[in-house]
Design an enzyme around this catalytic site. Structure first.
Site, PDB file in Angstrom:
ATOM      1  N   TYR A 143       0.822  -1.211   0.000  1.00  0.00           N
ATOM      2  CA  TYR A 143       0.000   0.000   0.000  1.00  0.00           C
ATOM      3  C   TYR A 143       0.857   1.263   0.000  1.00  0.00           C
ATOM      4  CZ  TYR A 143      -4.104  -2.906   1.096  1.00  0.00           C
ATOM      5  OH  TYR A 143      -5.112  -3.837   1.080  1.00  0.00           O
ATOM      6  N   LYS A 192       3.063 -15.339   2.467  1.00  0.00           N
ATOM      7  CA  LYS A 192       2.971 -16.095   1.217  1.00  0.00           C
ATOM      8  C   LYS A 192       4.416 -16.440   0.840  1.00  0.00           C
ATOM      9  CE  LYS A 192       0.601 -17.630  -2.377  1.00  0.00           C
ATOM     10  NZ  LYS A 192      -0.258 -18.817  -2.274  1.00  0.00           N
ATOM     11  N   ASP A 224      -3.409 -18.082   1.786  1.00  0.00           N
ATOM     12  CA  ASP A 224      -4.567 -18.742   1.156  1.00  0.00           C
ATOM     13  C   ASP A 224      -5.163 -19.775   2.106  1.00  0.00           C
ATOM     14  OD1 ASP A 224      -2.048 -19.795   0.740  1.00  0.00           O
ATOM     15  OD2 ASP A 224      -2.430 -20.535  -1.284  1.00  0.00           O
ATOM     16  N   ASP A 252     -11.166  -8.241   7.626  1.00  0.00           N
ATOM     17  CA  ASP A 252     -12.558  -8.100   7.193  1.00  0.00           C
ATOM     18  C   ASP A 252     -13.268  -9.452   7.192  1.00  0.00           C
ATOM     19  OD1 ASP A 252     -12.552  -5.407   6.926  1.00  0.00           O
ATOM     20  OD2 ASP A 252     -13.177  -5.381   4.825  1.00  0.00           O
TER      21      ASP A 252
END
Ligand code: NAD
Length: 356
Positions: A143, A192, A224, A252
């Site tokens: 970000y 990851k 994942d 979320d």
């Protein structure tokens, strides 16, 4: 008597209503535990745009930096949706986090036994409830990395880059391990690492820091798999530590499996004890000004402030226990009432204050 100055960012929509509820609860708990709170309001979001043309006035930044801690309601609403990006109310959120140097986001996702029916997961999956603390890195990663447009093999392309320094990973890992020490002493680091170089540094660094915390169990999980495990067996998680983007998405997901957006608090922390505490939901313009909003997420955010900024453990626990009691007694605001009898924002606040 202990004294704390709290900056109040009421914001827009239901923001003023829910912040006022949390203020009343803090005042009540202060009387009980001999703590004096002073509250100073500052403008943010649409309210600030209306008053002075920008979503984050300098006086607000100065005021927050001069406070012992800061409580925020929510910002935004349809009135300001057509403004250009840098003038939008939501821009103020990134600005205030940056100005306060907040690099950690703590998002608890807890399923209250009294609200089990709100959970969208099967009853047998949540038979034991769950209580997860997501520790998300907030100021690094993709970000904030280099981005742009360029000509590539197939013509115009866009790119974003993720980078993490060892220092950024070390400090967020320490927050996670410290937080685990106050809980069930288990950290799962999510990355990851089978694909990303930043994740390999992340994993290696988390394990180096883990050596400073031999009393805390640490393990790794690929992102994942984590997305699946959250809905297959959420009770396996205690503290989760992860990067900015993975944390954004997983927190979320975790909040949705509690089934109740009006219940979830959050804390953003930096190097000092001063933090920014806010509910995870937005300004709910559809119910603003109707005394209908659920104030619990903001009240629990105030409890997190007592715990993480002021170390007022007893006062914090008393708020959490009062919320538990009121829910167990069957009281609900409209968002949780499923069409049944519902308390207003102020009535729910009164009930919680009575049970402190
Ligand atoms: P929202 O969270 O405001 O509302 C989603 C739904 O949940 C609505 O139906 C709303 O009524 C309900 N809801 C939310 N909080 C509630 C509460 N405490 N009690 C009862 N019901 C509640 O999300 P949205 O509708 O996508 O966004 C509305 C505005 O809020 C937008 O302008 C958005 O940009 C802004 N927003 C702000 C923040 C923030 O300030 N941190 C976060 C998310 C969205």
């Amino acid at each position: 008597m202990r004294k704390y100055n709290i900056g109040l960012l009421r914001g827009d929509g239901i923001g003023p209503e829910i912040v006022d509820s949390a203020v009343r609860v803090l005042q009540a708990v202060g009387e009980k535990y001999d703590i004096q709170f002073t509250f100073t309001p500052y403008l943010i979001g649409g309210a600030a745009i209306d008053a002075c043309g920008k979503p984050l006035p300098e006086e607000t930044v100065k005021g927050c930096l001069g406070s012992d801690s800061v409580l925020l309601g929510a910002v935004g609403g349809p009135k300001w949706d057509t403004l250009p990006g840098n003038l939008r109310p939501e821009k103020a959120l990134l600005g205030i986090r940056e100005a306060m140097g907040l690099f950690t986001n703590l998002r608890p996702a807890k399923l209250y036994p009294a609200l089990k029916d709100e959970c969208p997961l099967r009853a047998d999956i949540v038979a034991n409830g769950f209580d997860i603390m997501i520790v998300r890195e907030l100021t690094g990663g993709i970000y904030f990395g280099q981005r742009g447009y360029r000509q590539g093999k197939y013509g115009e392309e866009a790119f974003d880059t993720e980078s993490y320094s060892r220092m950024e990973i070390e400090r967020i890992a320490r927050v996670a391990f410290e937080s685990a020490r106050k809980r069930r002493k288990k950290v799962i680091s999510i990355d990851k690492a089978n694909v990303l170089e930043t994740s390999r540094l992340w994993r290696k660094t988390v394990h180096e820091i883990a050596e400073e915390y031999p009393d805390v169990e640490v393990s790794d999980m690929l992102v994942d798999n984590a997305a699946m495990q959250l809905v297959r067996n959420p009770s396996q998680f205690d503290v989760v530590v992860t990067s900015n983007m993975f944390g954004d998405i997983l927190s979320d997901e975790a909040s949705q499996i509690t089934g109740s957006i009006g219940m979830l608090p959050s804390a953003s922390l930096g190097d000092t004890s001063r933090g920014l505490y806010e509910p995870i939901h937005g300004s709910a313009p559809d119910i603003a000004g109707q005394n209908k909003a659920n104030p619990i997420a903001t009240i629990l955010s105030a409890a997190m402030m007592l715990l993480y900024s002021f170390n007022e453990t007893q006062a914090a626990e008393s708020i959490v226990a009062a919320v538990d009691t009121v829910l167990n007694e069957g009281y609900r605001t409209a968002d949780l009432a499923r069409g049944g009898a519902a308390l207003s924002t102020t009535e729910m606040t009164d009930k919680i204050i009575q049970r402190l």
